[in-house]
Every structure is written in C-alpha cells, then in structure tokens.
Write a protein that holds these residues in place. Sequence first.
Motif, PDB file in Angstrom:
ATOM      1  N   CYS A  16       0.855  -1.185   0.000  1.00  0.00           N
ATOM      2  CA  CYS A  16       0.000   0.000   0.000  1.00  0.00           C
ATOM      3  C   CYS A  16       0.894   1.239   0.000  1.00  0.00           C
ATOM      4  CB  CYS A  16      -0.910   0.003   1.231  1.00  0.00           C
ATOM      5  SG  CYS A  16      -1.928   1.506   1.383  1.00  0.00           S
ATOM      6  N   ALA A  17       0.649   2.154  -0.924  1.00  0.00           N
ATOM      7  CA  ALA A  17       1.462   3.358  -1.054  1.00  0.00           C
ATOM      8  C   ALA A  17       1.247   4.328   0.103  1.00  0.00           C
ATOM      9  CB  ALA A  17       1.146   4.048  -2.377  1.00  0.00           C
ATOM     10  N   ARG A  18       0.211   4.132   0.876  1.00  0.00           N
ATOM     11  CA  ARG A  18      -0.089   5.057   1.974  1.00  0.00           C
ATOM     12  C   ARG A  18       0.376   4.533   3.328  1.00  0.00           C
ATOM     13  NH1 ARG A  18      -2.712   9.675   2.391  1.00  0.00           N
ATOM     14  NH2 ARG A  18      -3.837  10.163   4.291  1.00  0.00           N
ATOM     15  N   CYS A  19       0.024   3.303   3.675  1.00  0.00           N
ATOM     16  CA  CYS A  19       0.319   2.797   5.024  1.00  0.00           C
ATOM     17  C   CYS A  19       1.381   1.711   5.055  1.00  0.00           C
ATOM     18  CB  CYS A  19      -0.957   2.301   5.696  1.00  0.00           C
ATOM     19  SG  CYS A  19      -1.587   0.752   5.028  1.00  0.00           S
ATOM     20  N   GLY A  20       1.741   1.139   3.893  1.00  0.00           N
ATOM     21  CA  GLY A  20       2.783   0.126   3.848  1.00  0.00           C
ATOM     22  C   GLY A  20       2.308  -1.302   4.055  1.00  0.00           C
ATOM     23  N   THR A  21       1.007  -1.527   4.194  1.00  0.00           N
ATOM     24  CA  THR A  21       0.480  -2.882   4.310  1.00  0.00           C
ATOM     25  C   THR A  21       0.858  -3.668   3.062  1.00  0.00           C
ATOM     26  OG1 THR A  21      -1.392  -2.126   5.631  1.00  0.00           O
ATOM     27  CG2 THR A  21      -1.654  -4.241   4.519  1.00  0.00           C
ATOM     28  N   THR A  22       1.222  -4.937   3.225  1.00  0.00           N
ATOM     29  CA  THR A  22       1.601  -5.741   2.066  1.00  0.00           C
ATOM     30  C   THR A  22       0.586  -6.846   1.811  1.00  0.00           C
ATOM     31  OG1 THR A  22       2.989  -7.186   3.403  1.00  0.00           O
ATOM     32  CG2 THR A  22       4.076  -5.325   2.343  1.00  0.00           C
ATOM     33  N   THR A  32      -7.375  -0.556  -4.228  1.00  0.00           N
ATOM     34  CA  THR A  32      -7.525   0.407  -5.307  1.00  0.00           C
ATOM     35  C   THR A  32      -6.179   0.604  -5.993  1.00  0.00           C
ATOM     36  OG1 THR A  32      -9.276   1.554  -4.117  1.00  0.00           O
ATOM     37  CG2 THR A  32      -8.177   2.796  -5.831  1.00  0.00           C
ATOM     38  N   CYS A  33      -6.203   0.685  -7.311  1.00  0.00           N
ATOM     39  CA  CYS A  33      -4.993   0.938  -8.083  1.00  0.00           C
ATOM     40  C   CYS A  33      -5.119   2.312  -8.729  1.00  0.00           C
ATOM     41  CB  CYS A  33      -4.811  -0.122  -9.163  1.00  0.00           C
ATOM     42  SG  CYS A  33      -3.371   0.169 -10.203  1.00  0.00           S
ATOM     43  N   SER A  34      -4.057   3.094  -8.614  1.00  0.00           N
ATOM     44  CA  SER A  34      -4.027   4.426  -9.207  1.00  0.00           C
ATOM     45  C   SER A  34      -2.767   4.537 -10.050  1.00  0.00           C
ATOM     46  CB  SER A  34      -4.011   5.472  -8.087  1.00  0.00           C
ATOM     47  OG  SER A  34      -3.825   6.767  -8.608  1.00  0.00           O
ATOM     48  N   VAL A  35      -2.867   5.173 -11.214  1.00  0.00           N
ATOM     49  CA  VAL A  35      -1.684   5.435 -12.030  1.00  0.00           C
ATOM     50  C   VAL A  35      -1.347   6.907 -11.854  1.00  0.00           C
ATOM     51  CG1 VAL A  35      -0.697   5.433 -14.343  1.00  0.00           C
ATOM     52  CG2 VAL A  35      -2.284   3.623 -13.664  1.00  0.00           C
ATOM     53  N   ARG A  40       2.132   2.700 -11.307  1.00  0.00           N
ATOM     54  CA  ARG A  40       0.986   2.201 -10.539  1.00  0.00           C
ATOM     55  C   ARG A  40       1.247   2.338  -9.058  1.00  0.00           C
ATOM     56  NH1 ARG A  40      -2.364  -2.306 -13.240  1.00  0.00           N
ATOM     57  NH2 ARG A  40      -1.833  -1.982 -15.406  1.00  0.00           N
ATOM     58  N   ARG A  41       0.227   2.771  -8.338  1.00  0.00           N
ATOM     59  CA  ARG A  41       0.278   2.830  -6.884  1.00  0.00           C
ATOM     60  C   ARG A  41      -0.958   2.115  -6.375  1.00  0.00           C
ATOM     61  NH1 ARG A  41       1.415   8.601  -4.654  1.00  0.00           N
ATOM     62  NH2 ARG A  41       1.842   7.313  -2.852  1.00  0.00           N
ATOM     63  N   TYR A  42      -0.773   1.233  -5.412  1.00  0.00           N
ATOM     64  CA  TYR A  42      -1.874   0.468  -4.844  1.00  0.00           C
ATOM     65  C   TYR A  42      -2.186   0.994  -3.455  1.00  0.00           C
ATOM     66  CZ  TYR A  42      -1.239  -2.853  -8.616  1.00  0.00           C
ATOM     67  OH  TYR A  42      -1.160  -3.437  -9.856  1.00  0.00           O
ATOM     68  N   PHE A  43      -3.489   0.971  -3.107  1.00  0.00           N
ATOM     69  CA  PHE A  43      -3.941   1.408  -1.795  1.00  0.00           C
ATOM     70  C   PHE A  43      -4.820   0.309  -1.206  1.00  0.00           C
ATOM     71  CE2 PHE A  43      -3.123   5.137  -4.335  1.00  0.00           C
ATOM     72  CZ  PHE A  43      -2.320   5.887  -3.499  1.00  0.00           C
ATOM     73  N   CYS A  44      -4.526  -0.085   0.040  1.00  0.00           N
ATOM     74  CA  CYS A  44      -5.290  -1.145   0.695  1.00  0.00           C
ATOM     75  C   CYS A  44      -6.734  -0.684   0.900  1.00  0.00           C
ATOM     76  CB  CYS A  44      -4.647  -1.521   2.030  1.00  0.00           C
ATOM     77  SG  CYS A  44      -4.745  -0.258   3.303  1.00  0.00           S
ATOM     78  N   ASP A  45      -7.605  -1.618   1.221  1.00  0.00           N
ATOM     79  CA  ASP A  45      -9.019  -1.279   1.353  1.00  0.00           C
ATOM     80  C   ASP A  45      -9.264  -0.260   2.459  1.00  0.00           C
ATOM     81  OD1 ASP A  45      -8.264  -3.332   3.058  1.00  0.00           O
ATOM     82  OD2 ASP A  45     -10.151  -4.400   2.912  1.00  0.00           O
ATOM     83  N   ARG A  49     -10.835   3.290   1.564  1.00  0.00           N
ATOM     84  CA  ARG A  49     -12.103   3.655   2.191  1.00  0.00           C
ATOM     85  C   ARG A  49     -11.993   4.996   2.917  1.00  0.00           C
ATOM     86  NH1 ARG A  49     -12.621  -0.359   5.577  1.00  0.00           N
ATOM     87  NH2 ARG A  49     -13.171  -1.813   3.938  1.00  0.00           N
ATOM     88  N   ASP A  50     -10.877   5.219   3.611  1.00  0.00           N
ATOM     89  CA  ASP A  50     -10.680   6.470   4.346  1.00  0.00           C
ATOM     90  C   ASP A  50     -10.556   7.678   3.421  1.00  0.00           C
ATOM     91  OD1 ASP A  50     -10.741   5.082   6.725  1.00  0.00           O
ATOM     92  OD2 ASP A  50      -8.554   5.080   6.992  1.00  0.00           O
ATOM     93  N   ASN A  51     -10.158   7.454   2.175  1.00  0.00           N
ATOM     94  CA  ASN A  51      -9.891   8.561   1.255  1.00  0.00           C
ATOM     95  C   ASN A  51     -10.729   8.510  -0.013  1.00  0.00           C
ATOM     96  OD1 ASN A  51      -7.472   9.907   2.587  1.00  0.00           O
ATOM     97  ND2 ASN A  51      -6.949   7.749   2.629  1.00  0.00           N
ATOM     98  N   ILE A  52     -11.861   7.816   0.028  1.00  0.00           N
ATOM     99  CA  ILE A  52     -12.670   7.605  -1.175  1.00  0.00           C
ATOM    100  C   ILE A  52     -13.168   8.905  -1.805  1.00  0.00           C
ATOM    101  CG2 ILE A  52     -14.908   7.265  -0.033  1.00  0.00           C
ATOM    102  CD1 ILE A  52     -13.580   5.219  -2.981  1.00  0.00           C
TER     103      ILE A  52
END
Length: 64
Positions: A16-22, A32-35, A40-45, A49-52
């Motif tokens: 996760c690009a925000r919290c580091g969860t793997t 969520t995947c963002s380019v 590509r940057r991935y964000f855990c659920d 959810r916190d930043n939807i």
Amino acid sequence: MQLDPEATENAAPVTCARCGTTADGMPPPTWTCSVENGSRRYFCDDCARDNIRAIESRLDSSWW
C-alpha cells in the motif's frame, strides 16, 4: 479474465502506497490501483475507504 498461475505464484508482494500494508502476490480485489506520473500505486481497502472522496473527486465527470 484468467490469470496465468505461474505469473501469480512468482509475483512480488504489493505494498500500500499510503500505510505500507503488504499483500502477497496480486492485491486483493478490494484494493484500489491508481496510475500517478506513469507508475501504478496500490492502496489497501482501509486507506482507500478512508480517502474515497478524494479519490472520486479526481475522476472526470464522464466517469460518474
């Protein structure tokens, strides 16, 4: 869509690009995947959810 079993077995963990969860191998479907800037940057659920609202606000109006 079918995934190649060999490709998923040897895939590096996704972080996760925000919290580091793997996540091992492919990210779960709830991530969520963002380019951004061509990468590509991935964000855990939880982070997604916190930043939807911020994520949705970047979409062109044709998406909604």
